[in-house]
Motif scaffolding. Structure first.
Motif, short mmCIF file in Angstrom:
data_model
loop_
_atom_site.label_atom_id
_atom_site.label_comp_id
_atom_site.label_asym_id
_atom_site.label_seq_id
_atom_site.Cartn_x
_atom_site.Cartn_y
_atom_site.Cartn_z
N GLU A 699 124.56 30.04 -30.04
CA GLU A 699 124.12 29.15 -29.92
C GLU A 699 126.34 28.45 -29.51
O GLU A 699 126.93 28.81 -30.44
N ALA A 700 126.12 27.49 -29.39
CA ALA A 700 127.24 26.79 -28.38
C ALA A 700 126.57 25.54 -28.19
O ALA A 700 125.45 25.01 -26.95
N ASP A 701 127.18 24.04 -28.43
CA ASP A 701 127.14 23.16 -27.51
C ASP A 701 126.99 23.13 -25.85
O ASP A 701 126.45 22.18 -25.41
N SER A 702 128.16 23.74 -25.94
CA SER A 702 128.68 23.55 -25.15
C SER A 702 128.98 24.74 -24.15
O SER A 702 129.69 25.77 -24.70
N MET A 703 128.96 25.36 -23.12
CA MET A 703 129.93 26.40 -22.40
C MET A 703 131.14 25.90 -22.56
O MET A 703 131.72 26.89 -22.33
N SER A 704 132.10 24.88 -22.52
CA SER A 704 133.17 24.98 -22.07
C SER A 704 133.69 25.23 -24.03
O SER A 704 134.71 25.40 -23.72
N LYS A 705 133.57 25.11 -24.85
CA LYS A 705 132.94 25.29 -26.01
C LYS A 705 133.17 27.15 -26.26
O LYS A 705 134.61 27.57 -26.67
N LEU A 706 132.01 27.34 -25.28
CA LEU A 706 131.56 29.01 -25.74
C LEU A 706 133.42 29.58 -24.68
O LEU A 706 133.28 30.81 -25.47
N LEU A 707 133.17 29.26 -24.05
CA LEU A 707 134.01 29.90 -23.15
C LEU A 707 135.79 29.52 -22.93
O LEU A 707 136.67 30.18 -22.40
N THR A 715 141.88 39.32 -18.38
CA THR A 715 142.42 40.13 -19.42
C THR A 715 143.19 39.10 -19.61
O THR A 715 143.69 37.78 -18.81
N GLU A 716 144.42 39.46 -20.30
CA GLU A 716 145.50 38.35 -20.80
C GLU A 716 146.79 37.82 -19.72
O GLU A 716 146.62 38.81 -18.72
N GLY A 717 146.76 36.49 -19.78
CA GLY A 717 147.56 36.10 -18.92
C GLY A 717 147.05 36.22 -17.28
O GLY A 717 147.55 35.61 -16.34
N GLY A 718 145.61 36.32 -17.30
CA GLY A 718 144.76 36.24 -16.31
C GLY A 718 144.56 34.03 -16.19
O GLY A 718 145.41 33.54 -17.36
N LEU A 719 143.47 34.17 -15.29
CA LEU A 719 143.24 32.82 -15.01
C LEU A 719 142.10 32.35 -15.91
O LEU A 719 141.44 32.84 -15.97
N PHE A 720 142.44 31.03 -17.12
CA PHE A 720 141.62 30.10 -17.75
C PHE A 720 140.83 29.93 -16.79
O PHE A 720 140.63 29.65 -15.77
#
Length: 867
Positions: A699-707, A715-720
């Motif tokens: 459950e999340a208000d938006s995918m922006s918060k979820l992701l 992987t760490e250091g990758g593109l957000f």
């Protein structure tokens, strides 16, 4: 030696059987041959020769009592002879159709048949009085182009006639007669028919009536078969409801882009066999299309597009600016005056009448504010100037009054009474009468001094703050009380009368507080503007001279080799390089570039320049509209974003082609890139599915918060991951452009969605047909380069009531559309494009446009000869 007749009488019964068999065989053979012996199939030729040789051998063997042996030997020898005849005498097929085919001669005969039929139908239409060639188009034969008859078109006609024979289609003489009557509006006479027929043969000679009728019958048969087998199906109301939904159903979404390139393993070495397999499968199509040119999203393609090489002389702004000259202080001052200071009258009017019509006497007079305080007015009235230029009100008398009027006024009016009556008299005064009196008085006065017409300045008199320098009435001391006692109602609103300066056309100076001072910053701005204009002028001057120079070079190159002024391309390039250096221009030659490569190239900015001659369009579009053989034609262009200009010409034009091998390095790079994307796509799909599953379960208000703080690859250091909101969008977008003509709407086009790069049909099908509000799914873009994790936020219609309302709107829209189309047919005789035109075409193309390919595939057609 026995006589042949004795032999015949001896074997009469047997020979009668042989003769009857030969007659039957000949009947079969001659039926297959028709009017042209060369049409006989190879098998029949061999059988015919073998049969004849066998009969001759059998007859010879009768005398030796060995007819069977000799007959068999004759058959074998005849078969071998028949095969040799077909190998060395039969014309090779130019088109293979199954086990048979068409020779060049047969194709030529089919072309002549088409020409005869079309020429006659054109002449028949002219008999009706319609001389416009377009009027004959509906009656002419052909499937793609009726003017240029291609081999493909002729082959299709032959295939359709085969289909017509299987369907039992028969074209009668009456059908041909009805067609001729319709084309000629029943005006074809026997004399006209004979005259037209005598001028139809493409290679001279006359066409018999039988040949003409058979030509028309043959073409009509092919047309009838096409109508029966491949008629365009009419779209149903349900089809149009789908169209209406595409332009009406709207939704908003959140999209998270997952670039497939992020999952490419650069260290992986491609396997040569896999590259070859990929190359062979897709070398004949362009990306996202199949070999037939139909949309196939996500499909790689290695068909090489048309590419053009050009050379151009460029006037670079930074190179020309130092040559444009310096900017002087006088030029800056002049620019400042023209831009910031208003023009004032150069001199005073020459006559009293001119002055009366020119507005205020003093140009520098400032109009006071309308909300002036009463105290300011009282102070002004107490201050008495020595002279005055205008009376205070319409009731004031001019100082230069005629003696008779002064005497009359003195006799009739008492001064005390006059002072108390003046306000009332001012209200009743007629401006027209005063104006006429003033004009008469001004004509009688020859003195250099004059009095201003009170009616002309009454607005100033009533509304201006008067100071000692501006106005002083002659009887100011005698009548201060009268002025103070003026009723407020006497003052009219300022909006009812135009200021005197506006009425006379004299523009007052701008208020001093609005004029920007000529300080150092403004001087620098003006200097830059002046220098830019000078540089642009110099650029156009130099590129104009370069255009003339390049045109002379082009002319000399196109001369005959023996001409005195002829030069080769190498010599031309040398002269251009010398000219460029002397003129401070840059000469550049591009590699072979496709239209897309030229448009997006950062190394060659001419692609986005705009042509300066002819129709204004991008240089890219201009070049790719020219014929491949049109080389060395010179043109000019400007690129406004960089202030540069060009003189250019086309040096080489390479047509589109399907590569046979990967020897070309550019082709090999394309194949390797496509292979890497194919290897990375499953990894990107798995990651996108993982994120979509997470978005569904949590459950999340938006995918922006979820992701938030989530990387593309995990992987760490990758593109957000960047999540964007699309806002409301529809599948197809109605055009906002105005109609180009009566009843001509612009067709709808696929919507451009913020945050989605190159959305294709698969993306729209996924988000509109497979997802509902609050659902999450994965949709690819057109070429599979990006996968979008998509969450639908809202959708309209969202309930049964809104769907019912949308259907009512649809039915009303369909009724309006049908009425409009009927009206346009009555006015123009044809259907006008509208919102649904593109969608109609796409729907037809899936079931209709490919009919020719299907028919050729059915008969395994291969065309060896060029059109």
């Amino acid at each position: 030696m026995s006589s042949p007749f004795k032999i015949f009488r001896r074997h009469e019964k047997l020979l009668m059987v042989v003769a009857t068999g030969l007659a039957m065989i000949s009947f079969v053979f001659l039926g297959a041959i028709g009017d042209n012996p060369s049409n006989m199939p190879t098998t029949l030729v061999v059988l015919l020769v073998a049969s004849l040789a066998g009969c001759i051998g059998w007859l010879i063997g009768l005398q030796a009592e060995k007819s069977s042996e000799w007959g068999i030997s004759g058959i074998i020898i005849g078969a071998l002879l028949g095969m040799l005849i077909t190998v060395y005498t039969k014309e090779a097929n130019a088109v293979a159709i199954g086990s048979g085919g068409l020779t060049s001669t047969e194709i030529s005969e089919l072309r002549n048949q088409r020409i005869i039929a079309n020429r006659f139908m054109q002449a028949a239409v002219q008999q009706s009085g319609q001389l416009n060639p377009q009027a004959a188009e509906p009656y002419m034969f052909g499937f793609f182009s009726r003017r240029e008859i291609s081999i493909e078109d002729l082959v299709l006609g032959e295939l359709l006639r085969k289909e017509a024979d299987e369907l039992g289609v028969v074209i009668t003489d009456d059908a041909v007669t009805d067609l001729i009557k319709k084309a000629s509006s029943d005006k074809m006479t026997a004399d006209a028919f004979s005259k037209i027929r005598n001028n139809l043969a493409p290679t001279g000679g006359k066409v018999t009536e039988k040949q003409l009728l058979e030509s028309i019958k043959s073409e009509m048969k092919a047309n009838e078969a096409r109508k029966l087998l491949f008629t365009q199906s009419q779209l149903t109301l349900e089809n149009y409801w789908d169209f209406y939904e595409k332009v009406s159903v709207r939704q908003s979404a959140e999209v998270a882009a997952i670039p497939v390139s992020s999952f490419i393993d650069e260290t992986a070495e491609p396997i040569e066999s896999e590259l070859q397999e990929l190359f062979i499968a897709h070398r004949g199509n362009i990306p996202n299309f199949n070999e037939e040119g139909r949309s196939a999203e996500g499909r790689p393609g290695f068909l090489q597009p048309r590419r053009i090489k050009l050379g151009y002389l460029e006037a670079v702004y930074e190179e020309i600016e130092p040559l444009a000259g310096t900017v002087t202080d006088e030029e800056i001052q002049k620019e400042y005056e023209e831009r910031y200071l208003r023009q004032m009258p150069a001199e005073q009017p020459a006559s009293n009448e001119d002055l009366l019509n020119s507005g205020p006497l003093i140009p520098e007079m400032k109009l006071p504010k309308l909300d002036a305080k009463p105290e300011a007015k009282e102070d002004a009235e107490k201050t008495e100037p020595e002279t005055t230029d205008a009376p205070k009100s319409d009731s004031d008398k001019p100082a230069a009054e005629s003696k008779e009027e002064m005497k009359k006024d003195a006799e009739v009016k008492d001064p005390a009474v006059e002072e108390t009556e003046k306000p009332e008299k001012s209200e009743e005064a007629k401006p027209e009468a005063i104006d006429e009196a003033d004009k008469t008085e001004a004509k009688e006065e020859n003195s250099t001094s004059f009095m201003l017409n009170s009616s002309k300045l009454q607005t100033v008199a009533f509304f201006q703050e008067e100071t000692a320098e501006e106005a002083k009435p002659d009887d100011a001391e005698a009548k201060p009380q009268a002025d103070e006692e003026k009723p407020a109602a006497e003052v009219k609103p300022a909006a009812e009368e135009k200021p005197a300066a506006e009425a006379t056309g004299v523009v007052p100076p701008a208020p001093e507080d609005q004029v920007r001072p000529l300080d150092d910053d403004l001087k620098m701005e003006l200097r830059d503007d002046i220098l830019r204009r000078k540089t642009q002028t110099e650029i156009q001057k130099r590129i104009g001279a370069a255009f003339d120079f390049l045109s002379r070079i082009s002319y000399n190159m196109l001369l005959e080799n023996e001409s005195e002024n002829y030069i080769t391309l190498e010599e031309a390039k040398k002269q251009i390089a010398e000219y460029a250096e002397k003129s401070n221009l840059v000469y550049i030659e591009t590699p072979l570039l496709s239209q897309q490569e030229m448009r997006i190239s950062e190394d060659y900015p001419i692609g986005l320049a705009v042509t300066a001659l002819g129709n204004r369009q991008l240089v890219t579009n201009d070049l790719f509209q020219t014929a491949p053989t049109n080389l060395y034609t010179v043109n000019r262009a400007d690129r406004f974003t960089t202030d540069s200009a060009f003189a250019y010409w086309k040096l080489e034009d390479k047509e589109a082609y399907s590569p046979e091998t990967m020897e070309d390095e550019a082709v090999r790079e394309q194949v390797i890139k496509a292979w890497r994307l194919q290897q990375a796509l499953p990894k990107a799909q798995a990651r996108a599915d993982e994120l979509a599953k997470k978005a569904k379960s949590e459950e999340a208000d938006s995918m922006s918060k979820l992701l938030a703080e989530t990387t593309v690859t995990g992987t760490e250091g990758g593109l957000f991951i960047e999540v964007r909101e699309t806002g409301d969008f529809t599948w197809m977008q109605r055009s906002s452009a105005a109609p180009t003509g009566l009843g001509q709407e612009q067709p709808a086009r696929p919507s451009v969605i913020p945050g989605v790069e190159d959305a294709g049909e698969r993306f729209f099908k996924t988000v509109f047909n497979e997802l509902s509000a609050k659902d999450v799914g994965v949709a690819p873009n057109r070429d599979n380069s990006v996968l979008y994790v998509t969450r639908i936020k809202e959708r309209y219609p969202s309930n049964d009531a809104e769907v019912a309302k949308l259907r009512e709107s649809f039915l009303s829209d369909m009724q309006t559309r049908e009425r409009t189309k009927q009206l346009m047919r009555q006015i123009t005789g044809q259907d006008m494009p509208d919102t649904y035109s593109m969608m109609e075409y796409q729907e037809y193309s899936e079931t209709y446009v490919d009919w020719s390919r299907k028919l050729m595939d059915k008969y395994n057609v291969e065309i060896y000869q060029e059109s």
